[in-house]
Design a protein around this motif. Structure first.
Motif, short mmCIF file in Angstrom:
data_model
loop_
_atom_site.label_atom_id
_atom_site.label_comp_id
_atom_site.label_asym_id
_atom_site.label_seq_id
_atom_site.Cartn_x
_atom_site.Cartn_y
_atom_site.Cartn_z
N VAL A 69 0.81 -1.22 0.00
CA VAL A 69 0.00 0.00 0.00
C VAL A 69 0.84 1.28 0.00
N ARG A 70 2.15 1.15 -0.25
CA ARG A 70 3.01 2.33 -0.31
C ARG A 70 2.72 3.15 -1.57
N GLU A 71 3.27 4.35 -1.59
CA GLU A 71 3.10 5.23 -2.74
C GLU A 71 4.04 4.81 -3.87
N ASP A 72 3.78 5.33 -5.08
CA ASP A 72 4.57 4.97 -6.27
C ASP A 72 6.07 5.18 -6.05
N PHE A 73 6.45 6.32 -5.49
CA PHE A 73 7.87 6.62 -5.32
C PHE A 73 8.53 5.66 -4.34
N GLU A 74 7.76 5.07 -3.43
CA GLU A 74 8.31 4.13 -2.47
C GLU A 74 8.55 2.75 -3.09
N VAL A 75 7.62 2.29 -3.93
CA VAL A 75 7.77 0.97 -4.52
C VAL A 75 8.87 0.93 -5.57
N GLU A 76 9.31 2.10 -6.03
CA GLU A 76 10.44 2.14 -6.97
C GLU A 76 11.71 1.55 -6.34
N HIS A 77 11.77 1.52 -5.02
CA HIS A 77 12.93 0.99 -4.30
C HIS A 77 12.84 -0.52 -4.09
#
Length: 100
Positions: free
Chosen positions: A24-32
């Motif tokens: 449920v993280r934001e887009d910029f977080e899942v990029e990691h």
């Protein structure tokens, strides 16, 4: 609310269990990186995307630290879903990552 440790999750992943993980993280977080096989549904999108979930399945919900996923679990449980919160979230997870 049911919870699971990251060690328990890693053991299930290592055993090739058929898991349904929602990140449920934001887009910029899942990029990691995400837990392999996880589906990305940002917390704010959960209410309008519950139709994508199958209420006959169990879900493990993850965020960065465990707070947003707990909120998602609370909401989804109210909707009749079987959900488990990942304690400590991605900050505690040291297993394999998948990049999308």
């Amino acid at each position: 609310m049911k919870t699971m440790t990251t060690d328990e999750l890693i053991n299930l992943l290592d055993a090739n269990e058929d898991l349904n993980v929602i990140d449920v993280r934001e887009d910029f977080e899942v990029e990691h990186g995400m837990i392999p096989g996880a589906v990305h549904i940002p917390l704010g999108s959960i209410p309008e995307r519950t139709n994508e979930l199958d209420n006959s399945k169990s879900y493990i919900v993850v965020c960065k630290g465990g707070v947003r996923s707990a909120n998602a679990c609370e909401y989804l449980a109210e909707q009749g879903f079987d959900v488990t919160n990942l304690d400590g979230g991605m900050m505690a997870y040291d297993g394999e990552l998948e990049f999308k």
